[in-house]
Motif scaffolding. Sequence first.
Motif, PDB file in Angstrom:
ATOM      1  N   HIS A 105       0.835  -1.172  -0.101  1.00 18.72           N
ATOM      2  CA  HIS A 105       0.001  -0.022  -0.040  1.00 18.72           C
ATOM      3  C   HIS A 105       0.885   1.223  -0.102  1.00 18.72           C
ATOM      4  CE1 HIS A 105      -3.801   1.696   1.864  1.00 18.72           C
ATOM      5  NE2 HIS A 105      -3.469   2.571   0.649  1.00 18.72           N
ATOM      6  N   LEU A 106       1.208   1.838  -1.174  1.00 20.89           N
ATOM      7  CA  LEU A 106       1.839   3.164  -1.473  1.00 20.89           C
ATOM      8  C   LEU A 106       0.938   4.167  -1.335  1.00 20.89           C
ATOM      9  CD1 LEU A 106       3.940   1.410  -4.120  1.00 20.89           C
ATOM     10  CD2 LEU A 106       4.458   1.617  -1.551  1.00 20.89           C
ATOM     11  N   HIS A 107       1.381   5.316  -0.664  1.00 22.42           N
ATOM     12  CA  HIS A 107       0.463   6.588  -0.394  1.00 22.42           C
ATOM     13  C   HIS A 107       1.155   7.749  -1.232  1.00 22.42           C
ATOM     14  CE1 HIS A 107      -2.034   4.467   2.700  1.00 22.42           C
ATOM     15  NE2 HIS A 107      -0.751   4.143   3.117  1.00 22.42           N
ATOM     16  N   THR A 108       2.238   7.767  -1.714  1.00 26.05           N
ATOM     17  CA  THR A 108       2.752   8.937  -2.270  1.00 26.05           C
ATOM     18  C   THR A 108       3.603   8.375  -3.550  1.00 26.05           C
ATOM     19  OG1 THR A 108       4.981   8.764  -1.076  1.00 26.05           O
ATOM     20  CG2 THR A 108       3.072  10.087  -0.066  1.00 26.05           C
ATOM     21  N   ALA A 109       4.015   9.227  -4.518  1.00 24.38           N
ATOM     22  CA  ALA A 109       4.885   9.126  -5.429  1.00 24.38           C
ATOM     23  C   ALA A 109       6.149   8.731  -5.020  1.00 24.38           C
ATOM     24  CB  ALA A 109       4.980  10.174  -6.385  1.00 24.38           C
ATOM     25  N   ARG A 110       6.801   9.334  -4.033  1.00 29.43           N
ATOM     26  CA  ARG A 110       8.026   9.016  -3.553  1.00 29.43           C
ATOM     27  C   ARG A 110       8.148   7.611  -3.031  1.00 29.43           C
ATOM     28  NH1 ARG A 110      10.085  13.203   0.431  1.00 29.43           N
ATOM     29  NH2 ARG A 110      10.846  14.250  -1.541  1.00 29.43           N
ATOM     30  N   GLN A 111       7.317   7.006  -2.355  1.00 26.34           N
ATOM     31  CA  GLN A 111       7.062   5.801  -1.794  1.00 26.34           C
ATOM     32  C   GLN A 111       7.299   4.805  -2.967  1.00 26.34           C
ATOM     33  OE1 GLN A 111       3.358   5.280   0.523  1.00 26.34           O
ATOM     34  NE2 GLN A 111       4.566   5.915   2.577  1.00 26.34           N
ATOM     35  N   ALA A 112       6.241   5.034  -3.887  1.00 26.69           N
ATOM     36  CA  ALA A 112       6.259   4.261  -5.338  1.00 26.69           C
ATOM     37  C   ALA A 112       7.566   4.125  -6.057  1.00 26.69           C
ATOM     38  CB  ALA A 112       5.175   4.762  -6.239  1.00 26.69           C
ATOM     39  N   ARG A 113       8.364   5.377  -6.008  1.00 30.13           N
ATOM     40  CA  ARG A 113       9.573   5.334  -6.673  1.00 30.13           C
ATOM     41  C   ARG A 113      10.424   4.576  -5.690  1.00 30.13           C
ATOM     42  NH1 ARG A 113       8.176  10.756  -7.838  1.00 30.13           N
ATOM     43  NH2 ARG A 113       9.249  11.532  -5.790  1.00 30.13           N
ATOM     44  N   ARG A 114      10.620   4.593  -4.505  1.00 37.28           N
ATOM     45  CA  ARG A 114      11.557   3.954  -3.717  1.00 37.28           C
ATOM     46  C   ARG A 114      11.110   2.321  -3.742  1.00 37.28           C
ATOM     47  NH1 ARG A 114      11.287   7.693   1.688  1.00 37.28           N
ATOM     48  NH2 ARG A 114      12.737   9.128   0.888  1.00 37.28           N
ATOM     49  N   TRP A 115       9.916   2.003  -3.712  1.00 40.92           N
ATOM     50  CA  TRP A 115       9.622   0.673  -3.876  1.00 40.92           C
ATOM     51  C   TRP A 115      10.130  -0.033  -5.257  1.00 40.92           C
ATOM     52  CZ3 TRP A 115       6.322  -2.150  -7.172  1.00 40.92           C
ATOM     53  CH2 TRP A 115       6.053  -3.377  -6.797  1.00 40.92           C
ATOM     54  N   LEU A 116       9.640   0.588  -6.250  1.00 42.86           N
ATOM     55  CA  LEU A 116      10.301   0.320  -7.548  1.00 42.86           C
ATOM     56  C   LEU A 116      11.852   0.098  -7.443  1.00 42.86           C
ATOM     57  CD1 LEU A 116       8.109   2.286 -10.111  1.00 42.86           C
ATOM     58  CD2 LEU A 116       8.258  -0.134  -9.898  1.00 42.86           C
ATOM     59  N   ALA A 117      12.652   1.037  -7.043  1.00 42.02           N
ATOM     60  CA  ALA A 117      13.916   1.010  -6.932  1.00 42.02           C
ATOM     61  C   ALA A 117      14.365  -0.159  -6.189  1.00 42.02           C
ATOM     62  CB  ALA A 117      14.500   2.071  -6.321  1.00 42.02           C
ATOM     63  N   SER A 118      13.710  -0.465  -5.102  1.00 43.11           N
ATOM     64  CA  SER A 118      14.169  -1.817  -4.317  1.00 43.11           C
ATOM     65  C   SER A 118      13.876  -2.993  -5.063  1.00 43.11           C
ATOM     66  CB  SER A 118      13.161  -1.520  -2.911  1.00 43.11           C
ATOM     67  OG  SER A 118      12.079  -2.047  -3.176  1.00 43.11           O
ATOM     68  N   GLU A 119      12.659  -3.043  -5.754  1.00 45.99           N
ATOM     69  CA  GLU A 119      12.348  -4.266  -6.705  1.00 45.99           C
ATOM     70  C   GLU A 119      13.572  -4.302  -7.660  1.00 45.99           C
ATOM     71  OE1 GLU A 119       9.908  -6.473  -6.315  1.00 45.99           O
ATOM     72  OE2 GLU A 119       9.965  -5.849  -4.498  1.00 45.99           O
ATOM     73  N   ARG A 120      13.830  -3.272  -8.225  1.00 50.40           N
ATOM     74  CA  ARG A 120      15.072  -3.493  -9.311  1.00 50.40           C
ATOM     75  C   ARG A 120      16.267  -4.094  -8.759  1.00 50.40           C
ATOM     76  NH1 ARG A 120      13.324   2.177 -10.920  1.00 50.40           N
ATOM     77  NH2 ARG A 120      11.931   1.722 -12.504  1.00 50.40           N
ATOM     78  N   THR A 121      16.420  -3.716  -7.603  1.00 55.95           N
ATOM     79  CA  THR A 121      17.927  -4.160  -7.047  1.00 55.95           C
ATOM     80  C   THR A 121      17.455  -5.600  -6.565  1.00 55.95           C
ATOM     81  OG1 THR A 121      17.537  -3.155  -4.813  1.00 55.95           O
ATOM     82  CG2 THR A 121      18.748  -2.020  -6.471  1.00 55.95           C
ATOM     83  N   ASP A 122      16.395  -5.960  -5.931  1.00 58.95           N
ATOM     84  CA  ASP A 122      16.163  -7.239  -5.431  1.00 58.95           C
ATOM     85  C   ASP A 122      15.769  -8.378  -6.311  1.00 58.95           C
ATOM     86  OD1 ASP A 122      16.591  -6.019  -2.810  1.00 58.95           O
ATOM     87  OD2 ASP A 122      14.469  -6.065  -2.429  1.00 58.95           O
ATOM     88  N   GLY A 123      15.098  -7.709  -7.480  1.00 60.21           N
ATOM     89  CA  GLY A 123      14.650  -8.790  -8.506  1.00 60.21           C
ATOM     90  C   GLY A 123      15.689  -9.142  -9.253  1.00 60.21           C
TER      91      GLY A 123
END
Length: 123
Positions: A105-123
């Motif tokens: 559950h992401l509430h801001t664009a900043r949270q979304a960018r951080r989550w996407l960045a973490s998925e790129r490094t984890d995935g």
Amino acid sequence: MKEFSERDRWVTEDQYHRALGDLLWERANTVVWLDLPRRTVMWRVIRRSIARSITRRLLWNGNRESFRDWLDADHPIRWAWTQFDRKRRETTERATRHPTVTVIHLHTARQARRWLASERTDG
């Protein structure tokens, strides 16, 4: 859509819920919910509509947006305003009905960018 959802991996939007019911939620293991504040959603919709109305850019099916369209009951600006609370409530209810689905559950664009960045490094 049933065949699509039976694949090992897939990504879709929730806009098909009216036609599919909870099928995608029943088959998903993770849902990413971008739950932006109304002010953010409205700012983006209005900004996009202004740009489309000024440029008269070709959209889908040969459509072009004009300022005159803003008076239509189903215009994206009106739709976003009137459906905001309902869509949030329905998504909350779906998450409750499907407790085995991980909801990010992401509430801001900043949270979304951080989550996407973490998925790129984890995935």
